[in-house]
Design an enzyme around this catalytic site. Structure first.
Site, PDB file in Angstrom:
ATOM      1  N   HIS A  72       0.839  -1.205   0.000  1.00  0.00           N
ATOM      2  CA  HIS A  72       0.000   0.000   0.000  1.00  0.00           C
ATOM      3  C   HIS A  72       0.871   1.252   0.000  1.00  0.00           C
ATOM      4  O   HIS A  72       1.704   1.436   0.884  1.00  0.00           O
ATOM      5  CB  HIS A  72      -0.924   0.005   1.225  1.00  0.00           C
ATOM      6  CG  HIS A  72      -2.050  -0.971   1.105  1.00  0.00           C
ATOM      7  ND1 HIS A  72      -3.074  -1.058   2.015  1.00  0.00           N
ATOM      8  CD2 HIS A  72      -2.325  -1.891   0.148  1.00  0.00           C
ATOM      9  CE1 HIS A  72      -3.923  -1.998   1.632  1.00  0.00           C
ATOM     10  NE2 HIS A  72      -3.489  -2.525   0.513  1.00  0.00           N
ATOM     11  N   TYR A 200      -9.453   4.753   7.750  1.00  0.00           N
ATOM     12  CA  TYR A 200      -9.678   5.026   9.175  1.00  0.00           C
ATOM     13  C   TYR A 200     -10.759   6.101   9.253  1.00  0.00           C
ATOM     14  O   TYR A 200     -10.547   7.206   8.749  1.00  0.00           O
ATOM     15  CB  TYR A 200      -8.407   5.566   9.835  1.00  0.00           C
ATOM     16  CG  TYR A 200      -7.273   4.570   9.986  1.00  0.00           C
ATOM     17  CD1 TYR A 200      -6.433   4.259   8.916  1.00  0.00           C
ATOM     18  CD2 TYR A 200      -7.033   3.952  11.215  1.00  0.00           C
ATOM     19  CE1 TYR A 200      -5.380   3.362   9.068  1.00  0.00           C
ATOM     20  CE2 TYR A 200      -5.973   3.048  11.367  1.00  0.00           C
ATOM     21  CZ  TYR A 200      -5.160   2.750  10.293  1.00  0.00           C
ATOM     22  OH  TYR A 200      -4.117   1.854  10.442  1.00  0.00           O
ATOM     23  N   PRO A 292      -4.196  -0.631  18.791  1.00  0.00           N
ATOM     24  CA  PRO A 292      -3.880  -1.064  17.427  1.00  0.00           C
ATOM     25  C   PRO A 292      -4.011   0.019  16.357  1.00  0.00           C
ATOM     26  O   PRO A 292      -3.618  -0.219  15.207  1.00  0.00           O
ATOM     27  CB  PRO A 292      -4.885  -2.195  17.160  1.00  0.00           C
ATOM     28  CG  PRO A 292      -5.971  -2.013  18.155  1.00  0.00           C
ATOM     29  CD  PRO A 292      -5.374  -1.326  19.334  1.00  0.00           C
ATOM     30  N   LYS A 296       1.268  -0.767  15.301  1.00  0.00           N
ATOM     31  CA  LYS A 296       2.669  -0.829  15.725  1.00  0.00           C
ATOM     32  C   LYS A 296       3.062  -2.055  16.549  1.00  0.00           C
ATOM     33  O   LYS A 296       4.251  -2.333  16.707  1.00  0.00           O
ATOM     34  CB  LYS A 296       3.016   0.423  16.551  1.00  0.00           C
ATOM     35  CG  LYS A 296       3.030   1.694  15.731  1.00  0.00           C
ATOM     36  CD  LYS A 296       4.205   1.736  14.785  1.00  0.00           C
ATOM     37  CE  LYS A 296       4.103   2.827  13.764  1.00  0.00           C
ATOM     38  NZ  LYS A 296       4.199   2.360  12.375  1.00  0.00           N
ATOM     39  N   TYR A 384       3.793   6.288  10.489  1.00  0.00           N
ATOM     40  CA  TYR A 384       2.953   5.159  10.087  1.00  0.00           C
ATOM     41  C   TYR A 384       3.767   4.093   9.351  1.00  0.00           C
ATOM     42  O   TYR A 384       3.601   2.897   9.593  1.00  0.00           O
ATOM     43  CB  TYR A 384       1.806   5.674   9.212  1.00  0.00           C
ATOM     44  CG  TYR A 384       0.704   4.671   8.970  1.00  0.00           C
ATOM     45  CD1 TYR A 384      -0.281   4.437   9.936  1.00  0.00           C
ATOM     46  CD2 TYR A 384       0.621   3.965   7.772  1.00  0.00           C
ATOM     47  CE1 TYR A 384      -1.305   3.529   9.714  1.00  0.00           C
ATOM     48  CE2 TYR A 384      -0.401   3.057   7.542  1.00  0.00           C
ATOM     49  CZ  TYR A 384      -1.354   2.840   8.509  1.00  0.00           C
ATOM     50  OH  TYR A 384      -2.365   1.936   8.287  1.00  0.00           O
TER      51      TYR A 384
END
Ligand code: RFL
Ligand code: PHB
Length: 390
Positions: A72, A200, A292, A296, A384
């Site tokens: 991604h 998200y 979550p 990580k 990220y």
């Protein structure tokens, strides 16, 4: 019986450590309280940083990963019914990998079976002894008998609920903790993902995450109260709630189907310091937990294991213990950055039941700022995709 490194726990941390040590010629025995079938069936994480992928490849367990993974370049953030794409690759130069933790676990178990690592499954009542001496011991029960293993070192890779951290006296361990007033209800289904990248969503009914395991298998999460009973959730109720939370254009193309698994996970931030007590070294979830949201947890576990492998192999090849002495500080520097990021992402994307109207407005402003500022998006992207190993 004697081994160089006794490892408690055959999750990703324990098995990766055993694999890397095995390749380096260091002997180890792994004690695990569950059955192999139970470990293979655990769903959990799905997103791997590049450093994690590199480590798995170095460990010789990357073949299927490289064949089957999804890459991604970006991730979406949705709020007020609108979607905003964050171009991870353009902003950070890096990408993330989708490959399930269950697959990582299976690849590690298969590699160990092939190399003949001693893994004792269904080891009961594991206990740690003599940690401050130079021959620490692991004791356990199996088949009605008590067994004892003498080790040079013990690695506590037995997760948040394990016994290793508990073996450290309370007056030498410091605990930092934050428990969130909600959990994640996760569902897995053999349906094509709603979007080719993760979404998200911050919604007034609560956070939602659309993720995946493959092009034909989706994973969705909903923010629910921490004490939610999964038995109250039919497949229908889950899909209906998900459609209400995600943006309308995504809901319109969402493919629904029977769930393969549904479970609730509490959200917690937790660090136990230091990660070392005498000859015991903690790695992974036994020492730290993140919510979550930032993806990580598994990545941190892999980084700990990489550092611990370097420290132990240096000790066995040159007799030097400097990396063992620096292990805890080196891990904690990384752990705290990931803690900060996971806590920030959670605050940004979830609805807190006790939030003041002021805090809700500030959260809206932060989301608006983020999607309007390249600097802010770069900060998100850099964290990220994963910070440098250090
Ligand atoms: P684990 O996986 O908990 O493994 C510990 C092992 O130790 C065994 N054990 C014992 N063995 C012997 N004696 C005892 N007394 C024992 N007590 C326990 C257990 O049976 C188990 O086999 O810890 P480890 O290896 O440190 O790995 C950590 C990761 O599993 C965890 O951080 C991730 O799953 C977190 N996580 C995510 N991490 C990511 O990097 N990316 C993600 O996308 C991501 N998504 C997630 C997640 C965790 C989630 N949940 C369920 C908390 C999504 C969710 C919903
Ligand atoms: C997952 O795919 O399960 C996943 C992905 C990203 C997260 C959490 C979980 O932040």
């Amino acid at each position: 019986m004697h081994t160089q490194v006794g490892i408690v726990g055959a999750g990703p941390a324990g098995l990766l450590l055993a694999r890397l040590l095995g390749l380096a010629g260091v002997s180890c025995v792994v004690l695990e309280k569950r059955t192999p079938d139970y470990l293979r069936a655990r769903i959990r994480a799905g997103l791997l940083e590049q450093g994690t992928v590199d480590t798995l490849v170095d460990a010789g367990v990357g073949d299927r990963l490289m064949r089957e993974r999804l890459i991604h370049d970006g991730v979406e953030l949705a709020f007020d019914g609108r979607r905003h794409r964050i171009d991870l690759k353009a902003l950070s130069g890096k990408v993330v990998t989708i490959y399930g933790q269950a697959e990582v676990q299976a690849d590690l178990m298969d590699a160990h079976a092939a190399m003949g690592t001693e893994i004792v499954y269904e080891a009961e009542d594991v206990s740690l002894h003599g940690l401050t001496g130079d021959k620490p011991r692991l004791r356990y029960h199996k088949g009605g008998q008590t067994h004892e293993i003498t080790c040079d070192f013990i690695a506590g890779c037995d997760g948040f609920h394990g016994v290793s951290r508990q073996a450290i006296p309370q007056d030498v361990i410091r605990i930092y903790e934050r428990v969130y007033p909600f959990g994640w209800l996760g569902m897995l289904s053999d349906t094509p993902p709603v979007n080719h990248e993760l979404i998200y969503t911050n919604h007034e009914r609560g956070f939602a995450l659309c993720t995946m395991r493959s092009l034909t298998r989706s994973r969705y999460y909903l923010q629910v109260p921490a004490d939610e009973d999964v038995g109250d959730w039919s497949d229908d109720r889950f899909w209906t709630e998900l459609k209400r939370r995600i943006p309308a254009d995504a809901a319109a193309v969402l493919k629904t189907g029977p769930s393969l698994e549904m479970s609730v996970a509490p959200l917690r931030s937790f660090v136990a310091e230091p990660l070392r007590y005498g000859r015991l070294f903690l790695a992974g979830d036994s020492a730290h937990i993140v919510p979550p949201t930032g993806a990580k947890g598994l990545n941190l576990a892999v980084a700990d294991v990489r550092f611990l492998t370097e420290a132990l192999t240096r000790f066995y090849t040159s007799g030097r213990s400097d990396l063992l002495d620096g292990y805890s500080d080196r891990c904690l520097a990384r752990v705290w950055k990931a803690q900060r990021f996971s806590w920030w992402m959670t605050n940004l994307t979830h609805r807190f039941p006790e939030a003041l109207p002021f805090e809700r407005r500030a959260q809206s402003a932060e989301l608006a700022y983020l999607v309007s500022s390249q600097a802010a998006q770069t900060t998100l992207a850099e964290n990220y995709v994963g910070l440098a190993l250090g």
